[in-house]
Motif scaffolding. Sequence first.
Motif, PDB file in Angstrom:
ATOM      1  N   GLY A 131      35.882  15.823 -27.610  1.00 19.07           N
ATOM      2  CA  GLY A 131      35.788  14.944 -28.775  1.00 19.07           C
ATOM      3  C   GLY A 131      37.128  14.333 -29.104  1.00 19.07           C
ATOM      4  N   LEU A 132      37.246  13.893 -30.352  1.00 16.00           N
ATOM      5  CA  LEU A 132      38.461  13.219 -30.795  1.00 16.00           C
ATOM      6  C   LEU A 132      39.498  14.180 -31.361  1.00 16.00           C
ATOM      7  CD1 LEU A 132      36.828  10.109 -32.484  1.00 16.00           C
ATOM      8  CD2 LEU A 132      37.840  10.283 -30.210  1.00 16.00           C
ATOM      9  N   GLY A 133      39.117  15.454 -31.556  1.00 17.13           N
ATOM     10  CA  GLY A 133      40.033  16.459 -32.081  1.00 17.13           C
ATOM     11  C   GLY A 133      39.399  17.241 -33.214  1.00 17.13           C
ATOM     12  N   GLY A 134      39.753  18.514 -33.321  1.00 16.21           N
ATOM     13  CA  GLY A 134      39.198  19.363 -34.372  1.00 16.21           C
ATOM     14  C   GLY A 134      37.679  19.448 -34.247  1.00 16.21           C
ATOM     15  N   LEU A 135      37.021  19.605 -35.376  1.00 15.16           N
ATOM     16  CA  LEU A 135      35.563  19.560 -35.391  1.00 15.16           C
ATOM     17  C   LEU A 135      35.122  18.105 -35.285  1.00 15.16           C
ATOM     18  CD1 LEU A 135      34.780  22.017 -38.327  1.00 15.16           C
ATOM     19  CD2 LEU A 135      34.216  22.396 -35.924  1.00 15.16           C
ATOM     20  N   ASP A 136      34.200  17.827 -34.395  1.00 10.94           N
ATOM     21  CA  ASP A 136      33.578  16.507 -34.288  1.00 10.94           C
ATOM     22  C   ASP A 136      32.094  16.665 -34.579  1.00 10.94           C
ATOM     23  OD1 ASP A 136      35.870  15.152 -33.632  1.00 10.94           O
ATOM     24  OD2 ASP A 136      35.174  14.479 -31.668  1.00 10.94           O
ATOM     25  N   ILE A 137      31.454  15.585 -34.949  1.00  6.37           N
ATOM     26  CA  ILE A 137      30.023  15.588 -35.242  1.00  6.37           C
ATOM     27  C   ILE A 137      29.268  15.152 -33.986  1.00  6.37           C
ATOM     28  CG2 ILE A 137      28.205  14.603 -36.687  1.00  6.37           C
ATOM     29  CD1 ILE A 137      30.562  14.115 -38.772  1.00  6.37           C
ATOM     30  N   PHE A 138      28.235  15.916 -33.677  1.00  4.33           N
ATOM     31  CA  PHE A 138      27.392  15.660 -32.514  1.00  4.33           C
ATOM     32  C   PHE A 138      25.948  15.519 -32.960  1.00  4.33           C
ATOM     33  CE2 PHE A 138      31.182  17.616 -30.976  1.00  4.33           C
ATOM     34  CZ  PHE A 138      31.437  16.994 -29.764  1.00  4.33           C
ATOM     35  N   MET A 139      25.137  14.895 -32.109  1.00  2.00           N
ATOM     36  CA  MET A 139      23.721  14.712 -32.398  1.00  2.00           C
ATOM     37  C   MET A 139      22.920  14.988 -31.145  1.00  2.00           C
ATOM     38  SD  MET A 139      20.807  12.637 -32.035  1.00  2.00           S
ATOM     39  CE  MET A 139      21.384  11.080 -31.418  1.00  2.00           C
ATOM     40  N   VAL A 140      21.740  15.595 -31.351  1.00  5.14           N
ATOM     41  CA  VAL A 140      20.801  15.822 -30.263  1.00  5.14           C
ATOM     42  C   VAL A 140      19.392  15.633 -30.818  1.00  5.14           C
ATOM     43  CG1 VAL A 140      20.705  18.330 -30.629  1.00  5.14           C
ATOM     44  CG2 VAL A 140      20.132  17.384 -28.388  1.00  5.14           C
ATOM     45  N   LYS A 141      18.556  14.956 -30.075  1.00  8.61           N
ATOM     46  CA  LYS A 141      17.161  14.777 -30.490  1.00  8.61           C
ATOM     47  C   LYS A 141      16.387  16.049 -30.155  1.00  8.61           C
ATOM     48  CE  LYS A 141      16.983   9.792 -30.145  1.00  8.61           C
ATOM     49  NZ  LYS A 141      16.512   9.323 -31.419  1.00  8.61           N
ATOM     50  N   ILE A 142      15.541  16.463 -31.095  1.00 10.73           N
ATOM     51  CA  ILE A 142      14.684  17.620 -30.877  1.00 10.73           C
ATOM     52  C   ILE A 142      13.329  17.092 -30.421  1.00 10.73           C
ATOM     53  CG2 ILE A 142      13.642  19.673 -31.903  1.00 10.73           C
ATOM     54  CD1 ILE A 142      15.845  19.479 -34.104  1.00 10.73           C
ATOM     55  N   ALA A 143      12.921  17.466 -29.221  1.00 11.40           N
ATOM     56  CA  ALA A 143      11.641  17.018 -28.670  1.00 11.40           C
ATOM     57  C   ALA A 143      10.491  17.713 -29.398  1.00 11.40           C
ATOM     58  CB  ALA A 143      11.585  17.319 -27.176  1.00 11.40           C
ATOM     59  N   LYS A 144       9.295  17.181 -29.242  1.00  7.79           N
ATOM     60  CA  LYS A 144       8.114  17.755 -29.911  1.00  7.79           C
ATOM     61  C   LYS A 144       7.870  19.200 -29.508  1.00  7.79           C
ATOM     62  CE  LYS A 144       5.873  13.434 -30.839  1.00  7.79           C
ATOM     63  NZ  LYS A 144       4.698  12.606 -30.806  1.00  7.79           N
ATOM     64  N   ASP A 145       8.255  19.564 -28.272  1.00 14.06           N
ATOM     65  CA  ASP A 145       8.067  20.944 -27.828  1.00 14.06           C
ATOM     66  C   ASP A 145       9.206  21.860 -28.270  1.00 14.06           C
ATOM     67  OD1 ASP A 145      10.198  20.282 -26.161  1.00 14.06           O
ATOM     68  OD2 ASP A 145       9.108  20.618 -24.302  1.00 14.06           O
ATOM     69  N   GLY A 146      10.164  21.324 -29.050  1.00 13.35           N
ATOM     70  CA  GLY A 146      11.270  22.119 -29.565  1.00 13.35           C
ATOM     71  C   GLY A 146      12.491  22.138 -28.666  1.00 13.35           C
ATOM     72  N   SER A 147      12.400  21.547 -27.479  1.00 10.43           N
ATOM     73  CA  SER A 147      13.557  21.494 -26.586  1.00 10.43           C
ATOM     74  C   SER A 147      14.526  20.421 -27.074  1.00 10.43           C
ATOM     75  CB  SER A 147      13.122  21.215 -25.149  1.00 10.43           C
ATOM     76  OG  SER A 147      12.542  19.932 -25.051  1.00 10.43           O
ATOM     77  N   PHE A 148      15.713  20.462 -26.514  1.00  9.04           N
ATOM     78  CA  PHE A 148      16.758  19.527 -26.920  1.00  9.04           C
ATOM     79  C   PHE A 148      17.033  18.522 -25.815  1.00  9.04           C
ATOM     80  CE2 PHE A 148      17.608  23.518 -29.165  1.00  9.04           C
ATOM     81  CZ  PHE A 148      17.516  23.063 -30.461  1.00  9.04           C
ATOM     82  N   LYS A 149      17.261  17.284 -26.201  1.00  8.18           N
ATOM     83  CA  LYS A 149      17.671  16.248 -25.262  1.00  8.18           C
ATOM     84  C   LYS A 149      19.179  16.388 -25.039  1.00  8.18           C
ATOM     85  CE  LYS A 149      13.540  14.428 -25.305  1.00  8.18           C
ATOM     86  NZ  LYS A 149      12.650  14.461 -24.200  1.00  8.18           N
TER      87      LYS A 149
END
Length: 183
Positions: A131-149
């Motif tokens: 990332g850019l340093g320190g804590l960064d914000i991330f995003m992931v889509k949660i699929a209908k079956d509960g898995s992560f993209k």
Amino acid sequence: IFTKDGKTMYFTRNSEVNQKILGKEKERLLKIYKSELVDNKWKEPVALPFNGPNYNVAHPALSPDEKTLYFASNMPGTKGQSDLYMVTIDDKGTFGKPKNLGPEINTEGKETFPFVSADNELYFASDGRPGLGGLDIFMVKIAKDGSFKKVQNIGEPANSPKDDFAYFINTKTRRGFLSSNRE
């Protein structure tokens, strides 16, 4: 975090635990509590059953259907400094067993401050991913079956070389808020 009807809230509170040998200071742990609004008064908060005496449980976030609570913890089984977990909530308000979100989400660093958008996107802060340093914000889509993209860094201007965390976004307006220690 509040339920959509505004009648239940989940929040993090500091809790003092046993006296430490390190001087006169008490150790403080984070725990998640629940309170319900009854007759326009908030009931006495109740600690959630998966809080523990020797680890932190913090930063609750509800899924859009309010049947899953996401949170950060360093409970036994944690891979890094803190990991993201989920726990189911049944129709009676009973909690299942917390489940670590696994290596798709968690690193050997710190994963914390989850938020789930109305579009079922999990946002969280991490210092264990590029990332850019320190804590960064991330995003992931949660699929209908509960898995992560695929996990994605949301980039600038939300992220900076400093710590950026506690992200919230309205998916309709695409406007939101975050916390940061940047100048």
